[in-house]
Design an enzyme around this catalytic site. Structure first.
Site, mmCIF file in Angstrom:
data_model
loop_
_atom_site.group_PDB
_atom_site.id
_atom_site.type_symbol
_atom_site.label_atom_id
_atom_site.label_comp_id
_atom_site.label_asym_id
_atom_site.label_seq_id
_atom_site.Cartn_x
_atom_site.Cartn_y
_atom_site.Cartn_z
ATOM 1 N N CYS A 43 34.216 2.770 -21.873
ATOM 2 C CA CYS A 43 35.111 3.762 -22.471
ATOM 3 C C CYS A 43 35.192 3.610 -23.985
ATOM 4 C CB CYS A 43 36.499 3.653 -21.843
ATOM 5 S SG CYS A 43 37.667 4.774 -22.605
ATOM 6 N N CYS A 48 34.186 7.360 -23.436
ATOM 7 C CA CYS A 48 35.281 8.292 -23.785
ATOM 8 C C CYS A 48 35.595 8.353 -25.279
ATOM 9 C CB CYS A 48 36.579 7.893 -23.084
ATOM 10 S SG CYS A 48 36.397 7.063 -21.525
ATOM 11 N N LYS A 51 32.671 9.490 -27.636
ATOM 12 C CA LYS A 51 32.381 10.876 -27.214
ATOM 13 C C LYS A 51 33.443 11.835 -27.738
ATOM 14 C CE LYS A 51 34.411 12.495 -24.144
ATOM 15 N NZ LYS A 51 34.328 12.281 -22.734
ATOM 16 N N TYR A 179 30.019 15.917 -15.903
ATOM 17 C CA TYR A 179 30.857 15.674 -17.077
ATOM 18 C C TYR A 179 30.012 15.474 -18.335
ATOM 19 C CZ TYR A 179 35.141 14.476 -14.407
ATOM 20 O OH TYR A 179 36.241 14.498 -13.620
ATOM 21 N N GLU A 183 29.592 17.889 -21.600
ATOM 22 C CA GLU A 183 30.209 17.435 -22.847
ATOM 23 C C GLU A 183 29.162 17.327 -23.961
ATOM 24 O OE1 GLU A 183 34.088 15.141 -21.010
ATOM 25 O OE2 GLU A 183 32.446 13.899 -21.673
ATOM 26 N N HIS A 438 57.360 29.630 -27.257
ATOM 27 C CA HIS A 438 56.600 30.735 -27.819
ATOM 28 C C HIS A 438 56.399 30.594 -29.329
ATOM 29 C CE1 HIS A 438 55.065 34.809 -27.848
ATOM 30 N NE2 HIS A 438 55.814 35.059 -28.906
ATOM 31 N N GLU A 443 52.582 28.277 -22.792
ATOM 32 C CA GLU A 443 53.630 29.108 -22.193
ATOM 33 C C GLU A 443 53.089 29.956 -21.041
ATOM 34 O OE1 GLU A 443 55.333 32.358 -24.551
ATOM 35 O OE2 GLU A 443 53.595 32.250 -25.869
HETATM 36 P P1 NDP Z 1 28.657 13.493 -12.696
HETATM 37 O O1 NDP Z 1 28.825 12.930 -11.356
HETATM 38 O O2 NDP Z 1 29.790 14.188 -13.356
HETATM 39 O O3 NDP Z 1 27.450 14.531 -12.668
HETATM 40 C C1 NDP Z 1 26.189 14.134 -12.256
HETATM 41 C C2 NDP Z 1 25.275 15.346 -12.292
HETATM 42 O O4 NDP Z 1 23.948 14.921 -12.073
HETATM 43 C C3 NDP Z 1 25.603 16.357 -11.209
HETATM 44 O O5 NDP Z 1 25.329 17.642 -11.699
HETATM 45 C C4 NDP Z 1 24.611 15.971 -10.116
HETATM 46 O O6 NDP Z 1 24.265 17.041 -9.307
HETATM 47 C C5 NDP Z 1 23.413 15.548 -10.925
HETATM 48 N N1 NDP Z 1 22.581 14.567 -10.236
HETATM 49 C C6 NDP Z 1 22.964 13.473 -9.574
HETATM 50 N N2 NDP Z 1 21.915 12.794 -9.117
HETATM 51 C C7 NDP Z 1 20.820 13.486 -9.480
HETATM 52 C C8 NDP Z 1 19.427 13.301 -9.299
HETATM 53 N N3 NDP Z 1 18.952 12.275 -8.615
HETATM 54 N N4 NDP Z 1 18.595 14.214 -9.824
HETATM 55 C C9 NDP Z 1 19.065 15.282 -10.506
HETATM 56 N N5 NDP Z 1 20.374 15.508 -10.702
HETATM 57 C C10 NDP Z 1 21.238 14.619 -10.208
HETATM 58 O O7 NDP Z 1 28.077 12.299 -13.575
HETATM 59 P P2 NDP Z 1 27.971 12.042 -15.138
HETATM 60 O O8 NDP Z 1 26.760 11.220 -15.315
HETATM 61 O O9 NDP Z 1 28.115 13.294 -15.907
HETATM 62 O O10 NDP Z 1 29.246 11.143 -15.419
HETATM 63 C C11 NDP Z 1 29.456 9.963 -14.652
HETATM 64 C C12 NDP Z 1 30.894 9.760 -14.343
HETATM 65 O O11 NDP Z 1 31.567 9.313 -15.516
HETATM 66 C C13 NDP Z 1 31.631 11.035 -13.941
HETATM 67 O O12 NDP Z 1 31.571 11.251 -12.570
HETATM 68 C C14 NDP Z 1 33.026 10.769 -14.405
HETATM 69 O O13 NDP Z 1 33.724 10.125 -13.374
HETATM 70 C C15 NDP Z 1 32.862 9.843 -15.578
HETATM 71 N N6 NDP Z 1 33.019 10.590 -16.831
HETATM 72 C C16 NDP Z 1 34.231 11.148 -17.106
HETATM 73 C C17 NDP Z 1 34.439 11.857 -18.242
HETATM 74 C C18 NDP Z 1 35.763 12.460 -18.498
HETATM 75 O O14 NDP Z 1 36.721 12.047 -17.870
HETATM 76 N N7 NDP Z 1 35.867 13.451 -19.377
HETATM 77 C C19 NDP Z 1 33.373 12.038 -19.235
HETATM 78 C C20 NDP Z 1 32.132 11.437 -18.848
HETATM 79 C C21 NDP Z 1 31.981 10.739 -17.695
HETATM 80 P P3 NDP Z 1 25.053 17.394 -7.950
HETATM 81 O O15 NDP Z 1 26.295 18.107 -8.363
HETATM 82 O O16 NDP Z 1 24.080 18.240 -7.215
HETATM 83 O O17 NDP Z 1 25.328 16.080 -7.288
#
Ligand code: NDP
Length: 449
Positions: A43, A48, A51, A179, A183, A438, A443
């Site tokens: 983080c 976080c 980022k 995510y 982002e 307001h 709101e």
């Molecule tokens: P996410 O789980 O959010 O997204 C992963 C993405 O990758 C999904 O679209 C998924 O598709 C795809 N995917 C997974 N495996 C494969 C694969 N083998 N080949 C191709 N595509 C794939 O993960 P992130 O890496 O973006 O972030 C990791 C975690 O970190 C998040 O889950 C979150 O908990 C945390 N995070 C939180 C943030 C916040 O709070 N703002 C910011 C950044 C990270 P599908 O949907 O089909 O599974």
């Protein structure tokens, strides 16, 4: 003489590990915490915090454009310098790293900047070979980016490296639709890079309400982000000029400067001696724990992303706190995973708490949904044709608000307060009874019809 060298040995000084170490130490426990990289964890060091700073930096692109409509004379040649932002962000990361280190030291926890592995129910071994015993061991090693297997994947980077890029890529391809993908797509797009998001399905941000997901997709497309759906990586070739040629299923090859994998995160549980110590992992490699964060080995506990419950910093912090309160504070505590608010710091951001409309319909049968689809007044004056969307999902029988889903400027800032009401089980009527503040975007939440 004490039976063990320490009362608590924590592996990993990230959000969960630091909280558990500090609080346990304050309760009088003799604590050591091992960290192989930098105190602060994902983080603070490469997640976080940096980022969010990049998100702020990126948003100036829109603010500077909009400023003209508000009477400001902004020079046409107003340029962005990536190295300045990158170095300032990394300097702030250094500052926080220092603060976290100091916090641990002030609490009396000993920091050991070495990799540690579990070599018994009460024993860890440091990279230097030194063996240490402890009454309890807490594994808080987090997770790392998953990289899909295919030829040439070594040419890509992950979010870890994105913060250190030598220069701003002219063209960047981002794999994934979650995510991190959304982002960073927003960040690089605002900086002027051409961004291509590649996703294996046509669903981005699975788990979020379909209305806010669709709105983000629509806005992102309007801003010029290129989405390639139902596309898998076949291979990446590195060209002589340093560019990357990417081959996707069913598409013409695409040339880009950087490929960033954002395809989920995998628990850091291998090579830690856990299996040898008899600690059970699940099919995804996450450490299995009970509600008290205890593994199947009585003296070994785990918190945070390595347990893959909800991969969010505030959850890891709560788990670390609950562990310390339970084990050393004499105040047994478990974490409540219900109604956890979350946000995606896209452009514009998304924020949500509780059930999506779909989940509520499946679970409750009768639901009432209220929406407000509006243009923030700042966007109106700026001639920015970007609409916000707020959605409130209520139990059709009781009127209780079971979910709020928002996309629009400052949505995360607004949702945090609204999440208190959802967590407290308040009804739509309670929102209606509250006088609007307001003029504000927030709101809209008390004016939903
Ligand atoms: P996410 O789980 O959010 O997204 C992963 C993405 O990758 C999904 O679209 C998924 O598709 C795809 N995917 C997974 N495996 C494969 C694969 N083998 N080949 C191709 N595509 C794939 O993960 P992130 O890496 O973006 O972030 C990791 C975690 O970190 C998040 O889950 C979150 O908990 C945390 N995070 C939180 C943030 C916040 O709070 N703002 C910011 C950044 C990270 P599908 O949907 O089909 O599974």
């Amino acid at each position: 003489m004490a039976e063990y060298d320490y009362d608590l040995f924590v592996i990993g000084a990230g959000s969960g590990g630091v909280r558990a170490s500090r609080v346990s130490s304050a309760y009088g426990a003799r604590v050591a915490v091992a960290e192989e990289y930098r105190v602060g964890g994902t983080c603070v060091i490469r997640g976080c915090v940096p980022k969010k700073l990049l998100v702020y930096g990126a948003h100036f692109a829109e603010d500077l454009k909009d400023a003209k409509r508000f009477g400001w004379q902004v020079p046409i040649d107003c340029a962005f310098d990536w190295a300045t932002l990158r170095d300032n962000v990394l300097a702030d990361v250094d500052r926080l790293n220092g603060l976290y280190t100091q916090g641990l030291e002030n609490a009396g926890a000993e920091i050991i900047l070495e990799r540690a592995t579990v070599t018994g129910p009460h024993e860890v071994t440091l990279a230097s070979g030194k063996k240490i015993t402890s009454k309890y061991i807490l594994v808080a090693t987090g997770a790392h980016p998953h990289i899909p297997e295919f030829p040439g994947n070594e040419h890509g980077i992950t979010s870890n490296e994105a913060f250190h890029l030598e220069s701003l890529p002219r063209r960047i391809m981002i794999a994934g639709g979650g995510y991190i993908a959304n982002e960073f797509a927003g960040i690089f797009n605002e900086f002027g890079s051409h961004v291509i998001v590649v996703n294996r399905t046509d669903v981005i941000l699975r788990g979020y309400d379909h209305s806010v997901r669709d709105r983000l997709l629509q806005i992102s497309l309007t801003k010029g982000i290129d989405f390639r759906f139902h596309a898998e990586f076949e291979k990446i070739e590195k060209l002589e000029n340093g560019c990357l040629k990417v081959f996707l299923t069913g598409q013409e090859p695409v040339e880009v400067d950087v490929v960033l994998f954002a395809t989920g995160r995998v628990p850091n549980s291998t090579g830690l001696g856990l299996e040898e110590a008899g600690v059970e992992l699940d099919a995804k490699g996450a450490i299995k724990v009970d509600a008290q964060n205890r593994t199947n080995v009585d003296s070994i506990y785990a918190v945070g992303d390595v347990t893959n419950r909800i991969q969010l910093t505030p959850i890891a912090i709560r788990e670390g706190q609950a562990f310390a309160d339970t084990i050393f504070g004499g105040k047994p505590k478990t974490v409540d995973y219900g109604n956890v608010p979350s946000a995606v710091f896209s452009h514009p951001p998304i924020a949500a708490v509780g059930m999506t409309e779909g989940e509520a319909r499946n679970k409750l049968g009768s639901v009432k949904v209220y929406t407000s689809d509006f243009r923030a007044m700042k966007n109106v004056l700026a001639n920015r044709n970007e609409r916000a969307l707020y959605k409130m999902v209520c139990d059709g029988m009781t009127g209780r608000v079971v979910g709020i889903h928002m996309i629009g400027p400052d949505a995360p800032e607004i949702l945090q307060a609204a999440a208190v009401a959802v967590k407290a089980g308040l009804t739509k009527e309670a929102f209606d009874d509250t006088v609007a503040l307001h003029p504000s975007m927030a709101e809209e939440l008390v004016l939903l019809k």
